[in-house]
Design an enzyme around this catalytic site. Structure first.
Site, PDB file in Angstrom:
ATOM      1  N   CYS A 273       0.622   4.168  -2.660  1.00  0.00           N
ATOM      2  CA  CYS A 273       0.468   5.678  -2.558  1.00  0.00           C
ATOM      3  C   CYS A 273       1.662   6.482  -3.011  1.00  0.00           C
ATOM      4  O   CYS A 273       1.292   7.579  -3.648  1.00  0.00           O
ATOM      5  CB  CYS A 273       0.545   5.785  -0.962  1.00  0.00           C
ATOM      6  SG  CYS A 273      -0.862   5.632  -0.096  1.00  0.00           S
TER       7      CYS A 273
ATOM      8  N   ARG B 197       0.834  -1.130   0.060  1.00  0.00           N
ATOM      9  CA  ARG B 197      -0.046   0.083  -0.089  1.00  0.00           C
ATOM     10  C   ARG B 197       0.762   1.261   0.054  1.00  0.00           C
ATOM     11  O   ARG B 197       0.622   2.170  -0.637  1.00  0.00           O
ATOM     12  CB  ARG B 197      -0.954  -0.228   1.215  1.00  0.00           C
ATOM     13  CG  ARG B 197      -1.708   1.318   1.354  1.00  0.00           C
ATOM     14  CD  ARG B 197      -3.081   1.291   0.224  1.00  0.00           C
ATOM     15  NE  ARG B 197      -2.803   2.373  -0.767  1.00  0.00           N
ATOM     16  CZ  ARG B 197      -3.432   3.002  -1.461  1.00  0.00           C
ATOM     17  NH1 ARG B 197      -4.824   2.633  -1.466  1.00  0.00           N
ATOM     18  NH2 ARG B 197      -3.262   3.733  -2.505  1.00  0.00           N
TER      19      ARG B 197
END
Lengths: 279, 138, 109
Positions: free
Chosen positions: A240, A236
């Site tokens: 991002c 993740r």
């Protein structure tokens, strides 16, 4: 220069909070167990008073998927991990179950990771798993965000579900934590944004059609509707960084490990929700 | 840059055409219902279709259909590359003529459910589901 | 047989005679639509579960024809009538010819 770099952010984020129907006041309960999805921020947080699980920012339908273990698609992978736990792999002829009687023995681990080990290194659960595989089983390392690893992280994390996240940030962890904090506030990439630009300054606002969360990691690995699999914390982080047009650090890098410790500490007090469901 | 009234109309007209174009390519809801019923007019009562008004991700959209007394329910997605989604055939062992599943929607579109009743009549329901384009999540 | 396919079903252990019970089923399957392309621009062939059936003591409960628009890891929730003790048979049919079956018995309370 300042103005152009801020433009994409201004375009992306519009305050449409009133339109959003996600239930910040809903209660997350699974199999009768109630979870803490909002609570007072830990003392070290200077700019945030209350912390919210990412679950509170999702729409009713997505929230519902996490409220029943049969409806939660993560459990497909948990089942696979349970099989894997018993499977002999590597030159030593061992399975996880040769040393660990059952996954339940890992109760509490997810809530206190990452942590500093006796050698003074910051360690994460994927590293513990891979150490076991290479040192004790004589097996190949798993890829950080591979299917087998993320499923096993889900199974181990599940054993701490409902416990409050409580990572240590003082003592030997302090220097790692400071490094992670600096990374959190460091603007990077073409869009010149930091983690805090979205997850501290703008949580609750819309980024296009998405409801920005505080970026809490208490539910990882998380099943995302987007890719229909379990997603790891470092996976993740990488996503991002790509979104803000930065060159991501490597999964398992010292940077991401320090950032994981810092971000985990921002959720200290929230219930572990592993394996959660997000969009 | 200054636009005259005429230029403004021309631009907005072109934009309107551009917006309508994709809709033309989408199969029309009445046509799709008619394909299932073989041209027989479907009534609007007797069937419930439950779908979110806005789906957070088109990959997994929960839907439910319920048509008491139906022998079969066909579900269609008008804006998908192929509209077919599923056909539920209910047998003697069914406790209700309802089913919940999760479907893929390629974009904002009409979801349609057509029930075939035991007497050969049809009931249909449809609902628009908005599929959002995420910022980071989607 | 496609890799990693695993059926899961949730059926109450007991029911009263004539009771309507809710059943949930899920099978892990990638449900490849046949519309995606791989890195070399080649179409990835369609590979889905195209039919699911549930029967109780040989009597059809529900029989579903499925298209590629059914999501990954197909999930169904439906109601069944339980007139007597017996056995549910759940069957999934794969495009590649594989058939996955799971049975669950139910007692009268």
């Amino acid at each position: 220069m300042k103005i152009t770099s801020l433009l994409p952010l201004a375009l992306c984020i519009t305050a449409l909070a009133s339109v959003v129907t996600a239930g910040e006041d809903s209660t997350l309960s699974i199999e009768g167990e109630v979870f803490l999805t909002k609570t007072a921020a830990p003392a070290h947080l200077e700019n945030v008073d209350e912390i919210f699980s990412g679950w509170t920012y999702r729409r009713d339908e997505t929230q519902a998927l996490q409220m029943d273990d049969f409806d939660n698609p993560s459990f497909v992978f948990i089942d696979q991990a349970l099989d894997q736990f018993e499977m002999v792999d590597g030159s030593a002829g061992k399975a996880c179950s040769s040393c660990h009687e059952s996954a339940e023995g890992f109760s509490g681990l997810r809530a206190s990771m990452p942590r500093v080990n006796s050698a003074g290194e910051l360690e994460t659960i994927p590293e513990l798993i891979n150490n076991c595989r290479t040192e004790r089983m004589g097996a190949e390392k798993w890829k950080w965000s591979g299917g087998q690893m993320s499923a096993m992280l889900g199974l181990i994390g599940l054993q701490s579900r409902g416990m409050p996240l409580n990572v240590a940030i003082d003592g030997p962890a302090a220097s790692f934590w400071e490094k992670g904090k600096a990374l959190y506030y460091q603007r990077v990439g073409q869009l010149d944004m930091a983690c805090s630009s979205c997850h501290e300054d703008n949580y609750g606002n819309m980024i296009r059609a998405d409801h920005l969360s505080q970026g809490q990691i208490n539910g990882f690995p998380t099943y995302r509707l987007k890719n229909a699999k379990l997603n790891t914390i470092h996976g993740r982080f990488k996503g991002c960084m790509k979104n803000i047009r930065a060159t991501p650090f490597k999964e398992g890098s010292e940077e991401f490990k320090a950032l994981e410790l810092y971000v985990a500490s921002r959720a200290n007090g929230l219930s572990v929700e592993t394996p959660s469901v997000r969009n | 840059m200054n636009f005259t009234r005429r230029e403004t109309l021309a631009v907005s007209g072109a934009t309107l055409v551009a917006t309508l174009l994709p809709l033309k390519l989408m199969a029309s809801t009445p046509d799709l219902i008619s394909d299932i019923t073989g041209g027989v007019k479907a009534s609007s009562g007797g069937i419930d279709l439950t779908a979110p008004e806005i789906a957070e991700n088109g990959n997994t959209v929960p839907i439910s259909v319920d048509a008491p007394g139906a022998v079969a329910i066909t579900v269609l997605a008008a804006g998908n590359p192929t509209p077919g989604v599923a056909k539920f055939n209910f047998g003697m062992g069914s406790g209700s003529q309802s089913c919940t599943t999760r479907i893929r929607l390629a974009g904002t579109q009409d979801v349609i459910a057509v029930a075939e009743m035991a007497d050969g009549s049809f009931s249909a329901a449809h609902q628009t589901v908005k599929v959002t384009i995420g910022g980071c999540g989607g | 047989m496609a890799k990693g396919v695993k059926p899961r079903v949730k059926v109450p252990k007991t029911a009263a005679a004539g009771e309507t019970i809710t059943i949930k089923t899920l099978i892990s399957h990638k449900m490849e639509t046949g519309r995606r392309k791989d890195g070399d621009g080649q179409v990835i062939p369609r590979s889905i579960i195209n039919r699911f059936t549930c029967a109780f003591n040989g009597e059809n409960v529900v029989d579903v024809n499925m298209e590629p628009a059914i999501s990954v890891n197909p999930y169904f929730q439906f109601d069944a009538n339980v007139p007597e003790a017996g056995e549910f048979t759940f069957t999934w049919y794969d495009d590649d010819g594989s058939v996955y079956e799971k049975k669950k018995s139910i007692k009268l309370a």
